[in-house]
Design a protein around this motif. Sequence first.
Motif, PDB file in Angstrom:
ATOM      1  N   PHE A 198      91.390 -70.389  38.826  1.00  0.00           N
ATOM      2  CA  PHE A 198      92.579 -69.926  38.869  1.00  0.00           C
ATOM      3  C   PHE A 198      92.573 -68.942  38.723  1.00  0.00           C
ATOM      4  O   PHE A 198      92.339 -67.937  37.886  1.00  0.00           O
ATOM      5  CB  PHE A 198      93.853 -71.036  38.377  1.00  0.00           C
ATOM      6  CG  PHE A 198      94.466 -71.546  39.024  1.00  0.00           C
ATOM      7  CD1 PHE A 198      95.641 -71.415  39.452  1.00  0.00           C
ATOM      8  CD2 PHE A 198      93.276 -73.064  38.471  1.00  0.00           C
ATOM      9  CE1 PHE A 198      96.705 -72.944  39.558  1.00  0.00           C
ATOM     10  CE2 PHE A 198      93.893 -73.972  39.427  1.00  0.00           C
ATOM     11  CZ  PHE A 198      95.293 -73.645  39.919  1.00  0.00           C
ATOM     12  N   ILE A 201      94.632 -67.627  35.666  1.00  0.00           N
ATOM     13  CA  ILE A 201      94.114 -67.807  34.216  1.00  0.00           C
ATOM     14  C   ILE A 201      93.541 -67.220  34.155  1.00  0.00           C
ATOM     15  O   ILE A 201      93.484 -66.461  33.004  1.00  0.00           O
ATOM     16  CB  ILE A 201      93.870 -68.744  34.482  1.00  0.00           C
ATOM     17  CG1 ILE A 201      94.433 -70.679  34.684  1.00  0.00           C
ATOM     18  CG2 ILE A 201      93.001 -69.637  33.038  1.00  0.00           C
ATOM     19  CD1 ILE A 201      93.991 -71.699  34.498  1.00  0.00           C
ATOM     20  N   LYS A 336      91.426 -78.964  40.181  1.00  0.00           N
ATOM     21  CA  LYS A 336      92.364 -78.515  39.546  1.00  0.00           C
ATOM     22  C   LYS A 336      91.753 -78.794  38.004  1.00  0.00           C
ATOM     23  O   LYS A 336      91.723 -80.347  37.801  1.00  0.00           O
ATOM     24  CB  LYS A 336      93.906 -78.518  39.625  1.00  0.00           C
ATOM     25  CG  LYS A 336      94.258 -77.706  41.463  1.00  0.00           C
ATOM     26  CD  LYS A 336      95.801 -77.799  41.632  1.00  0.00           C
ATOM     27  CE  LYS A 336      96.128 -76.989  42.621  1.00  0.00           C
ATOM     28  NZ  LYS A 336      97.063 -76.645  42.796  1.00  0.00           N
ATOM     29  N   CYS A 337      92.213 -78.255  37.033  1.00  0.00           N
ATOM     30  CA  CYS A 337      91.824 -79.362  35.889  1.00  0.00           C
ATOM     31  C   CYS A 337      93.282 -80.015  35.435  1.00  0.00           C
ATOM     32  O   CYS A 337      92.551 -81.581  35.184  1.00  0.00           O
ATOM     33  CB  CYS A 337      92.426 -78.634  34.452  1.00  0.00           C
ATOM     34  SG  CYS A 337      94.008 -77.726  34.767  1.00  0.00           S
ATOM     35  N   SER A 338      94.225 -79.999  37.033  1.00  0.00           N
ATOM     36  CA  SER A 338      94.699 -80.792  36.397  1.00  0.00           C
ATOM     37  C   SER A 338      95.144 -82.453  37.600  1.00  0.00           C
ATOM     38  O   SER A 338      96.190 -83.091  37.775  1.00  0.00           O
ATOM     39  CB  SER A 338      96.638 -80.448  36.135  1.00  0.00           C
ATOM     40  OG  SER A 338      96.784 -79.628  37.203  1.00  0.00           O
ATOM     41  N   THR A 499      99.693 -82.727  39.429  1.00  0.00           N
ATOM     42  CA  THR A 499      99.579 -81.011  39.233  1.00  0.00           C
ATOM     43  C   THR A 499     101.093 -80.289  39.933  1.00  0.00           C
ATOM     44  O   THR A 499     101.654 -80.673  40.029  1.00  0.00           O
ATOM     45  CB  THR A 499      98.056 -81.160  40.422  1.00  0.00           C
ATOM     46  OG1 THR A 499      99.182 -81.294  41.400  1.00  0.00           O
ATOM     47  CG2 THR A 499      97.172 -81.775  40.610  1.00  0.00           C
ATOM     48  N   GLY A 500     100.291 -79.268  39.723  1.00  0.00           N
ATOM     49  CA  GLY A 500     101.902 -77.919  40.080  1.00  0.00           C
ATOM     50  C   GLY A 500     102.375 -77.265  39.101  1.00  0.00           C
ATOM     51  O   GLY A 500     104.032 -77.128  39.459  1.00  0.00           O
ATOM     52  N   ALA A 501     101.939 -77.706  37.924  1.00  0.00           N
ATOM     53  CA  ALA A 501     103.308 -76.772  37.059  1.00  0.00           C
ATOM     54  C   ALA A 501     103.127 -75.110  36.978  1.00  0.00           C
ATOM     55  O   ALA A 501     102.725 -74.517  37.824  1.00  0.00           O
ATOM     56  CB  ALA A 501     102.298 -77.146  35.499  1.00  0.00           C
TER      57      ALA A 501
HETATM   58  N1  LIG Z   1      98.276 -75.439  36.181  1.00  0.00           N
HETATM   59  C1  LIG Z   1      98.013 -75.842  36.803  1.00  0.00           C
HETATM   60  C2  LIG Z   1      96.320 -76.871  36.421  1.00  0.00           C
HETATM   61  C3  LIG Z   1      95.340 -75.316  36.577  1.00  0.00           C
HETATM   62  C4  LIG Z   1      94.414 -75.887  35.548  1.00  0.00           C
HETATM   63  O1  LIG Z   1      93.301 -75.753  36.598  1.00  0.00           O
HETATM   64  C5  LIG Z   1      98.069 -77.141  37.520  1.00  0.00           C
HETATM   65  O2  LIG Z   1      99.504 -77.821  37.107  1.00  0.00           O
HETATM   66  O3  LIG Z   1      97.986 -78.273  38.564  1.00  0.00           O
END
Ligand SMILES: N[C@@H](CCC=O)C(=O)O
Length: 710
Positions: A198, A201, A336-338, A499-501
């Motif tokens: 990201f 990030i 994505k970590c999520s 995902t996708g916060a």
């Molecule tokens: N904040 C991102 C993930 C960030 C990590 O890679 C989400 O919610 O998908």
Amino acid sequence: MSSATPSLAHFKLPVIENEPMMAYAKGSAERAKLKQALDDMIAQGTQEVPVVINGEKIYSGKTEKQFNPSNHKSVVCNYHQADAALTEKAIQGAVAAQAQWEALPFNDRIAVFLKAADLLSQKYRYKVMAATMLGQGKNIWQAEIDAAAELCDFWRFNCKYAEEIYHQQPPKNAPGNWNRVEYRALEGFVLGISPFNFTAIGGNIPSAPALMGNVVLWKPSPSAVYSNYLVYEILVEAGLPAGVIQFVPGPAEEICSTAINHPKFASLHFTGSTKVFKKLWTDIGQNMDKYVTYPRLVGETGGKNYHILHPDLDKAGVHHAALQTIRAAFEYQGQKCSACSRCYVPKSLYEDFKASITKEHAKISQGAVQEFQHFSGPVINKFAFDKIKSYIDHAHSNADCEIIAGGKYDDSVGYFIQPTVIYSKDNMTKTMVEEIFGPVVTIVVYDDDKFDETCKLIGDSTEYALTGALFARSRESIVHGSNLLRQTSGNFYINDKCTGAVVGQQPFGGARGSGTNDKAGSWTLLVRFVSMRTIKENFIKPPRQAQEWSYSSHRESIGKTLSSPGIRSNKNTHINYGSSARMAGNVCANVDQIRRQGRWNNTAINGAYLTNLPRELVRSMAGFPTYGRFFYIARAALNPPTSLCTPDDPIQPNVTENAFVQVIMMFRETFIQDSVLMMELHPCYPIWQHSIFSDPAYLSFKRDMLQIEA
Ligand SMILES: N[C@@H](CCC=O)C(=O)O
Ligand SMILES: NC(=O)c1ccc[n+]([C@@H]2O[C@H](COP(=O)([O-])OP(=O)(O)OC[C@H]3O[C@@H](n4cnc5c(N)ncnc54)[C@H](O)[C@@H]3O)[C@@H](O)[C@H]2O)c1
């Protein structure tokens, strides 16, 4: 002329909203601008990225390449690397820049980040997106939500959160006092280490601590150097002073070990894999004696994120869950970590779920990111490609596993791995428990009546607790499942993908092996980078203040007791304010008051007879209130050592036959008890020079007494 804004008003932050996102529909202006930015970047060829220390661009000559994962023959940038010596220089420069940066008024500090957000939103949006697409393999939408929207949101919302933190002040002030807290930056520098996946990030890792007045060494990921450098340049253009954030790409271990061995290392702000964070934590722990301060360790790390379907879902609910799973598992190639990488489906719903998943999966196209039509792109590099491939190979060769969609891979041009769906009979198979960080999701089936046990399994089968989602129809099932799954994720979704916060909407972070859960995109992250100082200011004028050390409950009685033997004082003298318990201390503090009575001087007491003394005075000299029959005084609970209370006690007044002296002798024990507090209150009085007060027995007694009084 001062370079800081004088504090002449409370400035209001502009209203903070999420960055509006563009649609990039065919024929739209934004699509054309993005295409132009990509074409320009490709035409310019390989970029040179320097190390930047104290505002100076350093081309160290020790270079590494960042490749385009869609086409690994293409080099996005050559980046110059820092080594231990440059890291040391960066630390020194940062530490030197700290005082001025921290002292900058809040509005001047946040203006840098608000302006950076505007620059990114407008002037540099397409350039940073293009660098993220070519360098990190994101499609348009993934680049838009990350490099444009999320980074603007981090920069702007952090200003709002910082303002809210600064507004947190003690709610009460006693009369004549003003209580404040200030949110100091940490004492030393922050080491910021960011991941490849990201750009936002990357930007947030150094910016969040810097916003709070810290100075930061930012080591970007080798697979995201170019976009991260552009972000850094935006901050500089927005007015970030030299030295506040030092841009130090290069060999991770050399740079990080130099930083964490430095006495001024004050904090780690890390996002990346669990393994690296744990190693850094261990190394830092071993260095504890080197540091000026206890370092703050903030780390957001890996995940093994889940979707679970409840048996009460109807057909539409199952299809919705399948669509959300495709998005959560395969967007940005599962990097994505999520990302969702394990899925628990009740037996009764599996066939419907499988049908929806495989039908939707068939629509996924994959290719280079500058071909805008593709949902899926490449994984980041050869290391990732080989690792993810090994999980697919495991599924191919394992009798318990069946690949029901995808399963192919090809790295001849770019690092392409087909989005892959595995069905497994074993709910503890490798792909159900290890972080893969690629486009691979494994589905297991559970008996419909085993929902509770399955929720438990979700929590027990991995070390992670980052994100998870429950798909259920009835409120009862939602509440039941949410309660069972409470500790399994830091971000929990109900009937939505895991995902996708969005910053300002869902603070993001996980617990257990997934991180310290300090929640990027919230005020809780920012408070990790400040160290509060509490300030109490007393507005009472110094002469009066010096006299007011007693408890008001004792004032009346002391006035009464002192007036009875003829020791009088007006309202402004300390005696009227002295507690009975500390009367002797008062006398010591202001011997003139006593001397005026013609009875005491510094060394002798004359003309005071025990028979003259009223009972109240005797009681008060003994350290007791003059009223009531029973009372408890904490310091009376500790007896002084006998050696200090013996008759040949060195406190020998020179008029020994005097009756008043007899009283003092009687109360010598009390006096020794009281002396500890008197000494604190009146440290300059000559009697403390007496050798008894440096006697080891006394010093030990004093330590114990202070503990009782603490
Ligand atoms: N904040 C991102 C993930 C960030 C990590 O890679 C989400 O919610 O998908
Ligand atoms: N929880 C979150 O918010 C979040 C967000 C993004 C990524 N991640 C995690 O990050 C990982 C993927 O990113 P990555 O591949 O860049 O992670 P990584 O751990 O390989 O690298 C992260 C950073 O650490 C550095 N690094 C590597 N080895 C190091 C060492 N020995 N000492 C010091 N620094 C070292 C890298 O150069 C990079 O800058 C995944 O595990 C993912 O789950 C977590």
